[in-house]
Scaffold this motif. Structure first.
Motif, PDB file in Angstrom:
ATOM      1  N   SER A  65       0.832  -1.206   0.000  1.00  0.00           N
ATOM      2  CA  SER A  65       0.000   0.000   0.000  1.00  0.00           C
ATOM      3  C   SER A  65       0.863   1.252   0.000  1.00  0.00           C
ATOM      4  O   SER A  65       0.560   2.232  -0.698  1.00  0.00           O
ATOM      5  CB  SER A  65      -0.933  -0.005   1.216  1.00  0.00           C
ATOM      6  OG  SER A  65      -1.823  -1.103   1.161  1.00  0.00           O
ATOM      7  N   ALA A  66       1.952   1.222   0.778  1.00  0.00           N
ATOM      8  CA  ALA A  66       2.846   2.383   0.814  1.00  0.00           C
ATOM      9  C   ALA A  66       3.522   2.599  -0.530  1.00  0.00           C
ATOM     10  O   ALA A  66       3.704   3.743  -0.979  1.00  0.00           O
ATOM     11  CB  ALA A  66       3.905   2.187   1.900  1.00  0.00           C
ATOM     12  N   ALA A  67       3.880   1.507  -1.196  1.00  0.00           N
ATOM     13  CA  ALA A  67       4.570   1.614  -2.486  1.00  0.00           C
ATOM     14  C   ALA A  67       3.631   2.043  -3.601  1.00  0.00           C
ATOM     15  O   ALA A  67       4.094   2.497  -4.659  1.00  0.00           O
ATOM     16  CB  ALA A  67       5.222   0.280  -2.840  1.00  0.00           C
ATOM     17  N   ASN A  68       2.324   1.922  -3.376  1.00  0.00           N
ATOM     18  CA  ASN A  68       1.358   2.241  -4.424  1.00  0.00           C
ATOM     19  C   ASN A  68       0.467   3.412  -4.055  1.00  0.00           C
ATOM     20  O   ASN A  68      -0.651   3.538  -4.552  1.00  0.00           O
ATOM     21  CB  ASN A  68       0.507   1.008  -4.737  1.00  0.00           C
ATOM     22  CG  ASN A  68       1.287  -0.049  -5.488  1.00  0.00           C
ATOM     23  OD1 ASN A  68       1.387  -0.005  -6.705  1.00  0.00           O
ATOM     24  ND2 ASN A  68       1.878  -0.984  -4.751  1.00  0.00           N
ATOM     25  N   SER A  69       0.958   4.259  -3.157  1.00  0.00           N
ATOM     26  CA  SER A  69       0.204   5.452  -2.792  1.00  0.00           C
ATOM     27  C   SER A  69       1.155   6.631  -2.716  1.00  0.00           C
ATOM     28  O   SER A  69       2.368   6.477  -2.541  1.00  0.00           O
ATOM     29  CB  SER A  69      -0.497   5.265  -1.440  1.00  0.00           C
ATOM     30  OG  SER A  69       0.451   5.146  -0.400  1.00  0.00           O
ATOM     31  N   VAL A  70       0.622   7.818  -2.829  1.00  0.00           N
ATOM     32  CA  VAL A  70       1.467   9.005  -2.788  1.00  0.00           C
ATOM     33  C   VAL A  70       1.791   9.403  -1.356  1.00  0.00           C
ATOM     34  O   VAL A  70       2.760  10.099  -1.097  1.00  0.00           O
ATOM     35  CB  VAL A  70       0.797  10.191  -3.520  1.00  0.00           C
ATOM     36  CG1 VAL A  70       0.685   9.900  -5.005  1.00  0.00           C
ATOM     37  CG2 VAL A  70      -0.586  10.477  -2.926  1.00  0.00           C
ATOM     38  N   GLY A  71       0.982   8.959  -0.398  1.00  0.00           N
ATOM     39  CA  GLY A  71       1.231   9.268   1.001  1.00  0.00           C
ATOM     40  C   GLY A  71       2.093   8.207   1.652  1.00  0.00           C
ATOM     41  O   GLY A  71       2.639   7.325   1.004  1.00  0.00           O
ATOM     42  N   GLN A  72       2.182   8.310   2.945  1.00  0.00           N
ATOM     43  CA  GLN A  72       2.961   7.345   3.699  1.00  0.00           C
ATOM     44  C   GLN A  72       2.038   6.378   4.427  1.00  0.00           C
ATOM     45  O   GLN A  72       0.959   6.746   4.866  1.00  0.00           O
ATOM     46  CB  GLN A  72       3.868   8.051   4.718  1.00  0.00           C
ATOM     47  CG  GLN A  72       4.933   8.923   4.073  1.00  0.00           C
ATOM     48  CD  GLN A  72       5.863   8.102   3.200  1.00  0.00           C
ATOM     49  OE1 GLN A  72       6.217   6.979   3.544  1.00  0.00           O
ATOM     50  NE2 GLN A  72       6.246   8.649   2.060  1.00  0.00           N
ATOM     51  N   SER A  73       2.495   5.170   4.569  1.00  0.00           N
ATOM     52  CA  SER A  73       1.706   4.144   5.256  1.00  0.00           C
ATOM     53  C   SER A  73       1.931   4.226   6.753  1.00  0.00           C
ATOM     54  O   SER A  73       2.969   4.685   7.220  1.00  0.00           O
ATOM     55  CB  SER A  73       2.120   2.758   4.748  1.00  0.00           C
ATOM     56  OG  SER A  73       1.589   1.754   5.560  1.00  0.00           O
ATOM     57  N   SER A  74       0.938   3.768   7.481  1.00  0.00           N
ATOM     58  CA  SER A  74       1.087   3.674   8.932  1.00  0.00           C
ATOM     59  C   SER A  74       1.552   2.300   9.368  1.00  0.00           C
ATOM     60  O   SER A  74       1.511   1.961  10.535  1.00  0.00           O
ATOM     61  CB  SER A  74      -0.248   3.985   9.622  1.00  0.00           C
ATOM     62  OG  SER A  74      -1.236   3.039   9.216  1.00  0.00           O
ATOM     63  N   ALA A  75       1.985   1.500   8.393  1.00  0.00           N
ATOM     64  CA  ALA A  75       2.427   0.140   8.726  1.00  0.00           C
ATOM     65  C   ALA A  75       3.615   0.172   9.655  1.00  0.00           C
ATOM     66  O   ALA A  75       4.485   1.031   9.551  1.00  0.00           O
ATOM     67  CB  ALA A  75       2.812  -0.610   7.445  1.00  0.00           C
TER      68      ALA A  75
END
Length: 537
Positions: free
Chosen positions: A366-376
């Protein structure tokens, strides 16, 4: 199967001389002196998490050639037989490592032993010589944990989680040589006396200390190599042995002709075992579907492609996850080292279970496919001992393992040879960390008395257990262990994870119990299923 992490200070004060004991045994080597058998004084364990267990210590010689000299004080823990009226004897368990603390792991792993076995045997484990826990003295390359962290961080600065290029591999090998030299300079002569053979001699003393004429033994991971060593050093003292998630002994000893120039774990095939398990994990994830496996794509093939695409994307464009940079090597390192246990076992916090691993992969996706940052959450830091069992005594996990691996198992002698074997492993198994775990450049301390075979001295039947997808000691290694022993019998567990003990199969436990209690071995070709699918709740 255990991962890796002023200094030049003299060893602490001399250790205590062995206390007076009640019996003696003759050394197995050429020396004719006798060694005192320890007297065990079992008392309730002091640690609250060990309630219901008994603890003791045993004095054993540091150097068996000087049996009345300085000693190790081995820490022991015991789970008493639930049915003392029908008690058969003592079952000794070594959890592996080499360096794992039996006193810390046994309260966590005890339910992995079949109930019938817990009823009929006292189960005893111990902290091996030099390996930490509550055993003293201990191999310790630094004065404290912070010093180790700073030293290693500086050494490996700028390197990826898994070095891949020849340049990075050479940098890593030189860094490891610096670390090895520091450890050897600090610990000196102690490092010559922590071999598997010396641990086998300790085990025979412990057998006598509990009053058993012959030993009953259960070894997991590296503990299977200790078991094979004991079987062949003391074949007349064997009652029964279960070797679970086995280390092919000729590969560890480096005496075979099929893997020249490779390091210890690559000879064993840990790299291929990890690769096969990762592929099987992803296939099972795809079959389970997204409702059970968070990383699943619509088909098995699509799930495998999703993973490969994730690595490719991260190689070119790392992402930031809670302040930590995550690239393809971080994911590889975390994935391969976190799939030892299918379902979480309280206390083994490093191994979150297969669903949690899949969730982490999905979060990074999800982080690699979004412009924002993940909360993972980022991958957890490697744990030396279970978080619930941490002690205040600092010990160096790297130094403990290296003292055994580098002290008795041959490994490539030059930087170029280490680079070559790592690249060979990457070609056959994909990028992985196993070639990095036995880089022994600069480790000049060798075991004073190791055992390198033969491995087929006559013994009673031995039961070897192997999971088909074991990421540390692969199925092929367990099969070869069974074939190499004098009377090895092999039990296949169709499933995932490192050892049956931590990834239970009721079917396998019934076979194990029948063998340990009655001596009945499974029929040839026996296979068992695991109790739970990898992505079941």
């Amino acid at each position: 199967m255990s991962a890796s992490q002023s200094i030049l200070r003299a060893m602490a004060a001399a250790v205590r001389v062995a206390s007076a004991c009640a019996a003696t045994f003759v050394l197995p080597a050429a020396a004719s002196e006798t060694v005192a058998v320890p007297v065990l004084n079992w008392q309730p364990c002091a640690n609250q998490q060990d309630a219901g267990f008994l603890c003791s210590t045993a004095q054993v010689p540091i150097d068996y050639a000087v049996p009345h000299g300085a000693s190790f004080a081995l820490a022991l823990i015991k789970h008493s037989a639930d049915d003392p009226k029908h008690r058969i004897g003592t079952l000794f368990w070594n959890p592996g490592g080499p360096s794992d603390s039996g006193t810390q792991y046994m309260p966590i792993a005890i339910t992995g032993f079949p109930q019938q076995v817990r009823s009929r045997f006292d189960i005893v484990s111990w902290d091996p010589r030099g390996m930490g826990g509550d055993t003293t003295p201990v191999v310790q390359c630094f004065d404290n944990e912070a010093e180790e962290a700073t030293f290693t961080a500086n050494l490996y600065s700028g390197l990826p989680a898994i070095p891949v290029s020849p340049t990075d591999l050479a940098h890593f090998s030189n860094a490891r040589a610096t670390l090895n030299q520091a450890c050897v300079a600090r610990e000196g002569s102690l490092l010559a006396h922590v071999s598997t053979a010396d641990n086998a001699r300790d085990l025979d003393l412990l057998r006598q200390a509990v009053g058993d004429a012959k030993i009953s033994y259960y070894g997991t991971s590296y503990g299977t190599f200790l078991g094979a060593t004991y079987l062949n050093m003391f074949p007349g003292n064997v009652r029964a042995a279960v070797l679970d998630g086995a280390v092919y002994p000729t590969a560890w000893a480096g005496t075979g002709k099929d893997s020249p120039g490779l390091s210890t774990f690559v000879r064993i095939g840990s790299d291929t075992g990890a690769a096969e398990t990762v592929t099987a994990f992803l296939s099972a994830c795809g079959e389970a579907g997204v409702s059970s496996c968070p990383f699943a794509a619509p088909t098995t093939e699509a799930t495998l492609q999703k993973y490969n695409s994730l690595l490719e994307d991260l190689r070119a464009n790392p992402v930031t996850v809670d302040g930590q940079t995550v690239d393809d090597t971080v994911v590889l390192s975390y994935f391969q080292s976190s799939i030892f246990i299918i379902h979480p076992v309280p206390g083994f916090d490093r191994f979150p279970g297969y669903i949690a691993v899949a969730q982490f992969l999905q979060d990074v996706w999800s982080a690699a496919n979004s412009v924002g940052q993940s909360s993972a959450a980022p991958p957890p830091a490697p744990a030396v001992v279970p978080a619930s069992s941490q002690t205040t005594t600092y010990t160096t996990s790297y130094g403990r393992q290296a003292s055994v691996i580098c002290g008795e198992s041959p490994n490539p002698p030059t930087v170029s040879a280490n680079v070559k074997q790592a690249m060979f492993s990457d070609r056959r198994a994909g990028v992985n960390s196993w070639p990095l775990l036995a880089i022994c450049l600069g480790w000049s301390a060798q075991a004073a008395d190791s055992y390198l075979g033969p491995w087929n001295n006559p013994t009673p039947p031995v039961l070897v257990v192997g999971n088909t997808f074991d990421p540390a000691t692969p199925y092929s290694s367990s099969r070869r262990m069974a074939a190499e022993l004098f009377d090895g019998h092999f039990l296949t567990v169709d499933g995932f994870g490192h050892t049956e003990l931590l990834n239970p199969s009721r079917c396998a436990q019934d076979y194990i119990a029948a063998y340990l209690i009655d001596g009945t071995v499974p029929p040839d070709g026996s296979r068992c299923a695991q109790d739970y699918a990898p992505f079941s709740q």
